[in-house]
Design a protein around this motif. Structure first.
Motif, PDB file in Angstrom:
ATOM      1  N   GLU A   1       0.878  -1.168   0.000  1.00  0.00           N
ATOM      2  CA  GLU A   1       0.000   0.000   0.000  1.00  0.00           C
ATOM      3  C   GLU A   1       0.916   1.218   0.000  1.00  0.00           C
ATOM      4  O   GLU A   1       1.731   1.381   0.900  1.00  0.00           O
ATOM      5  N   VAL A   2       0.816   2.040  -1.029  1.00  0.00           N
ATOM      6  CA  VAL A   2       1.686   3.197  -1.168  1.00  0.00           C
ATOM      7  C   VAL A   2       0.961   4.435  -0.658  1.00  0.00           C
ATOM      8  O   VAL A   2      -0.125   4.774  -1.121  1.00  0.00           O
ATOM      9  N   LEU A   3       1.568   5.112   0.321  1.00  0.00           N
ATOM     10  CA  LEU A   3       0.972   6.286   0.948  1.00  0.00           C
ATOM     11  C   LEU A   3       1.487   7.583   0.333  1.00  0.00           C
ATOM     12  O   LEU A   3       0.790   8.583   0.296  1.00  0.00           O
ATOM     13  N   LEU A   4       2.731   7.579  -0.121  1.00  0.00           N
ATOM     14  CA  LEU A   4       3.358   8.764  -0.725  1.00  0.00           C
ATOM     15  C   LEU A   4       4.317   8.280  -1.796  1.00  0.00           C
ATOM     16  O   LEU A   4       5.106   7.363  -1.552  1.00  0.00           O
ATOM     17  N   TYR A   5       4.241   8.872  -2.974  1.00  0.00           N
ATOM     18  CA  TYR A   5       5.148   8.499  -4.052  1.00  0.00           C
ATOM     19  C   TYR A   5       5.478   9.758  -4.834  1.00  0.00           C
ATOM     20  O   TYR A   5       4.629  10.295  -5.552  1.00  0.00           O
ATOM     21  N   LEU A   6       6.675  10.252  -4.650  1.00  0.00           N
ATOM     22  CA  LEU A   6       7.115  11.458  -5.348  1.00  0.00           C
ATOM     23  C   LEU A   6       8.268  11.100  -6.276  1.00  0.00           C
ATOM     24  O   LEU A   6       9.310  10.621  -5.824  1.00  0.00           O
ATOM     25  N   LYS A   7       8.075  11.342  -7.578  1.00  0.00           N
ATOM     26  CA  LYS A   7       9.148  11.117  -8.542  1.00  0.00           C
ATOM     27  C   LYS A   7      10.051  12.344  -8.559  1.00  0.00           C
ATOM     28  O   LYS A   7       9.577  13.468  -8.524  1.00  0.00           O
ATOM     29  N   HIS A   8      11.336  12.115  -8.617  1.00  0.00           N
ATOM     30  CA  HIS A   8      12.353  13.160  -8.705  1.00  0.00           C
ATOM     31  C   HIS A   8      12.156  14.267  -7.658  1.00  0.00           C
ATOM     32  O   HIS A   8      12.054  15.454  -8.014  1.00  0.00           O
ATOM     33  N   PRO A   9      12.104  13.880  -6.383  1.00  0.00           N
ATOM     34  CA  PRO A   9      11.909  14.904  -5.347  1.00  0.00           C
ATOM     35  C   PRO A   9      13.134  15.808  -5.251  1.00  0.00           C
ATOM     36  O   PRO A   9      14.267  15.356  -5.420  1.00  0.00           O
ATOM     37  N   GLY A  10      12.893  17.073  -4.989  1.00  0.00           N
ATOM     38  CA  GLY A  10      13.990  18.023  -4.819  1.00  0.00           C
ATOM     39  C   GLY A  10      14.608  17.903  -3.435  1.00  0.00           C
ATOM     40  O   GLY A  10      14.020  17.315  -2.518  1.00  0.00           O
ATOM     41  N   ALA A  11      15.773  18.492  -3.276  1.00  0.00           N
ATOM     42  CA  ALA A  11      16.491  18.433  -1.999  1.00  0.00           C
ATOM     43  C   ALA A  11      15.666  19.027  -0.865  1.00  0.00           C
ATOM     44  O   ALA A  11      15.670  18.501   0.259  1.00  0.00           O
ATOM     45  N   GLU A  12      14.927  20.093  -1.146  1.00  0.00           N
ATOM     46  CA  GLU A  12      14.112  20.736  -0.110  1.00  0.00           C
ATOM     47  C   GLU A  12      12.998  19.787   0.370  1.00  0.00           C
ATOM     48  O   GLU A  12      12.744  19.666   1.567  1.00  0.00           O
ATOM     49  N   THR A  13      12.357  19.101  -0.566  1.00  0.00           N
ATOM     50  CA  THR A  13      11.295  18.154  -0.213  1.00  0.00           C
ATOM     51  C   THR A  13      11.857  17.001   0.598  1.00  0.00           C
ATOM     52  O   THR A  13      11.275  16.602   1.616  1.00  0.00           O
ATOM     53  N   ILE A  14      12.987  16.464   0.173  1.00  0.00           N
ATOM     54  CA  ILE A  14      13.617  15.355   0.905  1.00  0.00           C
ATOM     55  C   ILE A  14      13.971  15.803   2.315  1.00  0.00           C
ATOM     56  O   ILE A  14      13.719  15.083   3.288  1.00  0.00           O
ATOM     57  N   ASN A  15      14.520  16.987   2.437  1.00  0.00           N
ATOM     58  CA  ASN A  15      14.885  17.511   3.750  1.00  0.00           C
ATOM     59  C   ASN A  15      13.651  17.721   4.624  1.00  0.00           C
ATOM     60  O   ASN A  15      13.669  17.423   5.821  1.00  0.00           O
ATOM     61  N   GLN A  16      12.567  18.230   4.043  1.00  0.00           N
ATOM     62  CA  GLN A  16      11.329  18.446   4.808  1.00  0.00           C
ATOM     63  C   GLN A  16      10.775  17.138   5.359  1.00  0.00           C
ATOM     64  O   GLN A  16      10.342  17.069   6.498  1.00  0.00           O
ATOM     65  N   ILE A  17      10.771  16.097   4.532  1.00  0.00           N
ATOM     66  CA  ILE A  17      10.155  14.829   4.919  1.00  0.00           C
ATOM     67  C   ILE A  17      11.107  13.939   5.708  1.00  0.00           C
ATOM     68  O   ILE A  17      10.711  13.300   6.679  1.00  0.00           O
ATOM     69  N   CYS A  18      12.378  13.911   5.329  1.00  0.00           N
ATOM     70  CA  CYS A  18      13.326  12.961   5.917  1.00  0.00           C
ATOM     71  C   CYS A  18      14.364  13.603   6.833  1.00  0.00           C
ATOM     72  O   CYS A  18      15.034  12.887   7.578  1.00  0.00           O
ATOM     73  N   GLY A  19      14.503  14.915   6.763  1.00  0.00           N
ATOM     74  CA  GLY A  19      15.598  15.605   7.444  1.00  0.00           C
ATOM     75  C   GLY A  19      15.714  15.335   8.926  1.00  0.00           C
ATOM     76  O   GLY A  19      16.812  15.215   9.462  1.00  0.00           O
ATOM     77  N   SER A  20      14.586  15.202   9.613  1.00  0.00           N
ATOM     78  CA  SER A  20      14.643  14.977  11.058  1.00  0.00           C
ATOM     79  C   SER A  20      14.523  13.495  11.412  1.00  0.00           C
ATOM     80  O   SER A  20      14.540  13.140  12.591  1.00  0.00           O
ATOM     81  N   GLN A  21      14.412  12.636  10.402  1.00  0.00           N
ATOM     82  CA  GLN A  21      14.255  11.203  10.644  1.00  0.00           C
ATOM     83  C   GLN A  21      15.624  10.524  10.709  1.00  0.00           C
ATOM     84  O   GLN A  21      16.537  10.867   9.960  1.00  0.00           O
ATOM     85  N   LYS A  22      15.718   9.539  11.570  1.00  0.00           N
ATOM     86  CA  LYS A  22      16.944   8.757  11.713  1.00  0.00           C
ATOM     87  C   LYS A  22      17.108   7.838  10.502  1.00  0.00           C
ATOM     88  O   LYS A  22      16.146   7.210  10.052  1.00  0.00           O
ATOM     89  N   VAL A  23      18.326   7.745   9.962  1.00  0.00           N
ATOM     90  CA  VAL A  23      18.622   6.811   8.870  1.00  0.00           C
ATOM     91  C   VAL A  23      18.758   5.417   9.488  1.00  0.00           C
ATOM     92  O   VAL A  23      19.534   5.208  10.412  1.00  0.00           O
ATOM     93  N   LEU A  24      17.977   4.482   8.963  1.00  0.00           N
ATOM     94  CA  LEU A  24      17.990   3.112   9.487  1.00  0.00           C
ATOM     95  C   LEU A  24      18.932   2.202   8.717  1.00  0.00           C
ATOM     96  O   LEU A  24      19.566   1.329   9.296  1.00  0.00           O
ATOM     97  N   ALA A  25      18.993   2.389   7.405  1.00  0.00           N
ATOM     98  CA  ALA A  25      19.812   1.494   6.580  1.00  0.00           C
ATOM     99  C   ALA A  25      19.982   2.078   5.195  1.00  0.00           C
ATOM    100  O   ALA A  25      19.217   2.961   4.779  1.00  0.00           O
ATOM    101  N   GLN A  26      20.990   1.560   4.497  1.00  0.00           N
ATOM    102  CA  GLN A  26      21.201   1.894   3.095  1.00  0.00           C
ATOM    103  C   GLN A  26      21.454   0.602   2.336  1.00  0.00           C
ATOM    104  O   GLN A  26      22.155  -0.284   2.837  1.00  0.00           O
ATOM    105  N   VAL A  27      20.864   0.505   1.161  1.00  0.00           N
ATOM    106  CA  VAL A  27      21.043  -0.663   0.305  1.00  0.00           C
ATOM    107  C   VAL A  27      21.498  -0.169  -1.061  1.00  0.00           C
ATOM    108  O   VAL A  27      20.857   0.694  -1.655  1.00  0.00           O
ATOM    109  N   LYS A  28      22.611  -0.739  -1.543  1.00  0.00           N
ATOM    110  CA  LYS A  28      23.125  -0.388  -2.871  1.00  0.00           C
ATOM    111  C   LYS A  28      22.985  -1.608  -3.759  1.00  0.00           C
ATOM    112  O   LYS A  28      23.335  -2.722  -3.357  1.00  0.00           O
ATOM    113  N   LYS A  29      22.454  -1.368  -4.972  1.00  0.00           N
ATOM    114  CA  LYS A  29      22.252  -2.491  -5.879  1.00  0.00           C
ATOM    115  C   LYS A  29      22.333  -2.034  -7.334  1.00  0.00           C
ATOM    116  O   LYS A  29      22.147  -0.860  -7.645  1.00  0.00           O
ATOM    117  N   LEU A  30      22.589  -3.001  -8.196  1.00  0.00           N
ATOM    118  CA  LEU A  30      22.454  -2.827  -9.631  1.00  0.00           C
ATOM    119  C   LEU A  30      21.135  -3.476 -10.000  1.00  0.00           C
ATOM    120  O   LEU A  30      20.869  -4.616  -9.608  1.00  0.00           O
TER     121      LEU A  30
END
Length: 170
Positions: free
Chosen positions: A72-101
């Motif tokens: 179930e997708v609650l929010l889906y933003l294509k090509h979000p700008g840095a300001e939007t990412i900072n607004q939504i994620c800036g105060s949230q703790k980073v839990l993990a990073q996954v790198k893949k091809l």
């Protein structure tokens, strides 16, 4: 409402999977080099995907059952700008990073990924997508199971864990 059903499995022969997809008319979108950053969220998962093809900010909740996962997708933003990412994620703790091809293919509304993660190896994902609610869960499940059989995915190869969980346990 955006809804999808996903099957993920270990993939021991990615070239064979790619060949089957192309033989059945799949459109090859390209090879995406992705970094997924997961942030703390009160509900579900909050992910920022950065890739050369896919760049999205997504908040979703996923339920597993019978080898498939319903999202179930609650929010889906294509090509979000840095300001939007900072607004939504800036105060949230980073839990993990996954790198893949990720090689990306489409047949109609069904998206296929052939993923490679250095820590884990190859995986294939089948993602039947309903963007507007017109297809319904039954159709999405039928599509996933049809392509599971077509790609010769064995029950023992199905994976219900997220890549973040698999990496933590490897």
């Amino acid at each position: 409402m955006y809804l999808d059903i996903t099957i993920k499995a270990r993939c021991y022969n990615p070239a064979k999977v790619e060949s089957i997809l192309l033989e059945h008319g799949a459109q090859y979108v390209g090879l995406d080099v992705q970094t997924d950053t997961y942030y703390e969220a009160d509900y579900g998962k909050l992910k920022h995907r950065q890739g050369n093809i896919e760049n999205v900010l997504i908040h979703y909740n996923r339920k597993s059952g019978g080898g498939t996962k319903q999202t179930e997708v609650l929010l889906y933003l294509k090509h979000p700008g840095a300001e939007t990412i900072n607004q939504i994620c800036g105060s949230q703790k980073v839990l993990a990073q996954v790198k893949k091809l990720r090689k990306i293919f489409f047949i109609g509304n069904v998206k296929f990924h052939i993923d490679y993660l250095e820590e884990l190896g190859h995986f294939v994902e089948i993602e039947a997508i309903d963007l507007d609610g017109s297809l319904g869960l039954d159709m999405l499940n039928q599509q996933c199971h049809y392509y599971k059989e077509l790609l010769q995915i064995e029950e023992d190869d199905l994976v219900t864990s997220a890549y973040t969980d698999l990496i933590q346990h490897s």
